[in-house]
Design a protein around this motif. Structure first.
Motif, PDB file in Angstrom:
ATOM      1  N   LEU A  87       0.838  -1.201   0.000  1.00 19.42           N
ATOM      2  CA  LEU A  87       0.000   0.000   0.000  1.00 19.42           C
ATOM      3  C   LEU A  87       0.878   1.258   0.000  1.00 19.42           C
ATOM      4  CD1 LEU A  87      -2.751   1.427   0.253  1.00 19.42           C
ATOM      5  CD2 LEU A  87      -2.589   1.116   2.736  1.00 19.42           C
ATOM      6  N   GLN A  88       1.924   1.230   0.806  1.00 22.44           N
ATOM      7  CA  GLN A  88       2.840   2.381   0.897  1.00 22.44           C
ATOM      8  C   GLN A  88       3.456   2.691  -0.473  1.00 22.44           C
ATOM      9  OE1 GLN A  88       5.697   2.111   4.077  1.00 22.44           O
ATOM     10  NE2 GLN A  88       7.100   3.565   3.147  1.00 22.44           N
ATOM     11  N   ASP A  89       3.935   1.655  -1.151  1.00 29.30           N
ATOM     12  CA  ASP A  89       4.532   1.845  -2.486  1.00 29.30           C
ATOM     13  C   ASP A  89       3.519   2.439  -3.442  1.00 29.30           C
ATOM     14  OD1 ASP A  89       6.935   0.896  -1.706  1.00 29.30           O
ATOM     15  OD2 ASP A  89       6.707  -1.093  -2.611  1.00 29.30           O
ATOM     16  N   TYR A  90       2.311   1.875  -3.380  1.00 23.23           N
ATOM     17  CA  TYR A  90       1.276   2.343  -4.306  1.00 23.23           C
ATOM     18  C   TYR A  90       0.946   3.813  -4.056  1.00 23.23           C
ATOM     19  CZ  TYR A  90      -2.834   2.627  -7.188  1.00 23.23           C
ATOM     20  OH  TYR A  90      -3.723   3.015  -8.153  1.00 23.23           O
ATOM     21  N   LEU A  91       0.717   4.169  -2.795  1.00 24.76           N
ATOM     22  CA  LEU A  91       0.331   5.553  -2.476  1.00 24.76           C
ATOM     23  C   LEU A  91       1.455   6.529  -2.801  1.00 24.76           C
ATOM     24  CD1 LEU A  91      -1.612   5.046   0.888  1.00 24.76           C
ATOM     25  CD2 LEU A  91      -2.554   5.411  -1.400  1.00 24.76           C
ATOM     26  N   ASN A  92       2.695   6.095  -2.583  1.00 25.00           N
ATOM     27  CA  ASN A  92       3.813   6.978  -2.905  1.00 25.00           C
ATOM     28  C   ASN A  92       3.929   7.210  -4.405  1.00 25.00           C
ATOM     29  OD1 ASN A  92       4.652   7.629  -0.354  1.00 25.00           O
ATOM     30  ND2 ASN A  92       6.128   5.956  -0.211  1.00 25.00           N
ATOM     31  N   SER A  93       3.696   6.162  -5.191  1.00 22.11           N
ATOM     32  CA  SER A  93       3.859   6.345  -6.633  1.00 22.11           C
ATOM     33  C   SER A  93       2.658   7.080  -7.222  1.00 22.11           C
ATOM     34  CB  SER A  93       4.071   4.997  -7.324  1.00 22.11           C
ATOM     35  OG  SER A  93       2.913   4.217  -7.187  1.00 22.11           O
ATOM     36  N   ARG A  94       1.512   6.916  -6.591  1.00 20.79           N
ATOM     37  CA  ARG A  94       0.293   7.502  -7.131  1.00 20.79           C
ATOM     38  C   ARG A  94       0.039   8.917  -6.639  1.00 20.79           C
ATOM     39  NH1 ARG A  94      -3.979   4.762  -9.809  1.00 20.79           N
ATOM     40  NH2 ARG A  94      -5.042   6.525 -10.776  1.00 20.79           N
ATOM     41  N   LEU A  95       0.269   9.141  -5.354  1.00 20.02           N
ATOM     42  CA  LEU A  95      -0.075  10.442  -4.756  1.00 20.02           C
ATOM     43  C   LEU A  95       1.151  11.234  -4.303  1.00 20.02           C
ATOM     44  CD1 LEU A  95      -3.100   9.482  -2.428  1.00 20.02           C
ATOM     45  CD2 LEU A  95      -3.180  10.366  -4.759  1.00 20.02           C
ATOM     46  N   PHE A  96       2.323  10.667  -4.466  1.00 16.58           N
ATOM     47  CA  PHE A  96       3.569  11.340  -4.057  1.00 16.58           C
ATOM     48  C   PHE A  96       3.505  11.784  -2.596  1.00 16.58           C
ATOM     49  CE2 PHE A  96       2.762  12.214  -8.580  1.00 16.58           C
ATOM     50  CZ  PHE A  96       3.777  11.421  -9.115  1.00 16.58           C
ATOM     51  N   LEU A  97       3.015  10.897  -1.753  1.00 16.19           N
ATOM     52  CA  LEU A  97       2.847  11.266  -0.350  1.00 16.19           C
ATOM     53  C   LEU A  97       4.167  11.268   0.427  1.00 16.19           C
ATOM     54  CD1 LEU A  97      -0.494   9.516   0.701  1.00 16.19           C
ATOM     55  CD2 LEU A  97      -0.048  11.957   0.453  1.00 16.19           C
ATOM     56  N   GLY A  98       5.168  10.608  -0.113  1.00 21.65           N
ATOM     57  CA  GLY A  98       6.446  10.568   0.598  1.00 21.65           C
ATOM     58  C   GLY A  98       6.382   9.793   1.896  1.00 21.65           C
ATOM     59  N   LEU A  99       5.529   8.762   1.916  1.00 21.63           N
ATOM     60  CA  LEU A  99       5.430   7.928   3.121  1.00 21.63           C
ATOM     61  C   LEU A  99       6.752   7.190   3.283  1.00 21.63           C
ATOM     62  CD1 LEU A  99       1.873   6.465   2.431  1.00 21.63           C
ATOM     63  CD2 LEU A  99       2.470   8.554   3.691  1.00 21.63           C
ATOM     64  N   PHE A 100       7.303   7.280   4.485  1.00 19.53           N
ATOM     65  CA  PHE A 100       8.674   6.815   4.676  1.00 19.53           C
ATOM     66  C   PHE A 100       8.761   5.617   5.605  1.00 19.53           C
ATOM     67  CE2 PHE A 100      12.732   7.142   7.004  1.00 19.53           C
ATOM     68  CZ  PHE A 100      13.615   7.029   5.938  1.00 19.53           C
ATOM     69  N   SER A 101       7.999   5.653   6.672  1.00 16.61           N
ATOM     70  CA  SER A 101       8.053   4.517   7.593  1.00 16.61           C
ATOM     71  C   SER A 101       6.662   4.245   8.136  1.00 16.61           C
ATOM     72  CB  SER A 101       9.020   4.801   8.742  1.00 16.61           C
ATOM     73  OG  SER A 101       8.560   5.890   9.500  1.00 16.61           O
ATOM     74  N   PHE A 102       6.539   3.129   8.841  1.00 16.21           N
ATOM     75  CA  PHE A 102       5.239   2.705   9.327  1.00 16.21           C
ATOM     76  C   PHE A 102       5.390   2.101  10.709  1.00 16.21           C
ATOM     77  CE2 PHE A 102       1.793  -0.449   9.682  1.00 16.21           C
ATOM     78  CZ  PHE A 102       0.701   0.376   9.449  1.00 16.21           C
ATOM     79  N   GLU A 103       4.446   2.419  11.575  1.00 16.90           N
ATOM     80  CA  GLU A 103       4.423   1.821  12.916  1.00 16.90           C
ATOM     81  C   GLU A 103       2.991   1.408  13.198  1.00 16.90           C
ATOM     82  OE1 GLU A 103       5.459   4.965  15.640  1.00 16.90           O
ATOM     83  OE2 GLU A 103       3.969   6.316  14.766  1.00 16.90           O
TER      84      GLU A 103
END
Ligand code: OGA
Ligand code: MN
Length: 209
Positions: A87-103
């Motif tokens: 999901l992180q990869d998808y959102l970053n490539s689609r929305l350029f959210l720059g999500l970096f880490s997850f907890e």
């Protein structure tokens, strides 16, 4: 595999800032997470804190649930983190959210427990960008309570109430939507997680390891 779901999430976040849907996670993954939640022993759950420093004195009035952080050591934790990474990869490539880490953590609300109105991130110190919750409660009835109430904004009224039904997924922008958890008459299990930006500097590692 999850392409359609990820696209729906991206579109909803882009349009409205939130996404809610029933039974969205692969059923096998939801089952595994549910079994994991049930198998966590009482001593592995900790009184939840509030804020970065997990201020437990302050937290008592705000929330009474207990949590267990996902480390990725169990197969269930691994499967969850793998799904989230997609999901992180998808959102970053689609929305350029720059999500970096997850907890993320498993949360257990005993009957009567609550989590008062709060936001998951404060404007200005935004490193939590996107909040994610999956509910793990088979056969939940509306009368059981425990709804997540989402408010439209800082000074706004309630937008909707979400019953914590098995497999339901909620995603929202962490800064934008105040929310609260109402008391339930049954044990209530969920997994909640947050995507963060990379806000590390040369002198501060964030998030701390
Ligand atoms: C949280 C939270 C909501 C819920 O953990 O920050 O708001 O429905 N959880 O469990
Ligand atoms: Mn929250």
């Amino acid at each position: 595999m999850e392409a359609v779901l990820f696209a729906q999430i991206a579109e909803a976040i882009y349009d409205k800032g939130y996404f809610v849907a029933d039974q969205t996670l692969p059923l096998a993954l939801t089952e595994t997470l549910y079994q994991q939640a049930l198998s966590i022993q009482a001593y592995q759950f900790h009184r939840a804190g509030v804020g970065r420093d997990e201020n437990h004195l302050l937290s008592e009035a705000v929330r009474t649930d207990e949590v267990c952080w996902v480390t990725g050591e169990s197969p269930a934790g691994q499967a969850w983190l793998q799904w989230v990474a997609g999901l992180q990869d998808y959102l970053n490539s689609r929305l350029f959210l720059g999500l970096f880490s997850f907890e993320s953590h498993f949360a257990h609300f005993a009957p009567g427990d609550y989590y008062k109105r709060h936001v998951d991130a404060f404007k200005g110190e935004a490193n939590r960008v996107l909040s994610l919750i999956v509910y793990l409660n088979p056969d939940w009835n509306v009368e059981d309570g425990g709804e997540l109430v989402i408010y439209a904004g800082e000074a706004e009224g309630a937008m909707f109430r979400i019953s914590p039904n098995f497999g339901k997924l909620v995603v929202f922008l962490s800064e934008e939507f105040p929310h609260e958890v109402l008391p339930a008459s049954r044990d209530r299990y969920s997994i909640a997680g947050w995507f963060r930006l990379n806000s590390s500097t040369a002198v501060r590692v964030d998030p701390p390891t």
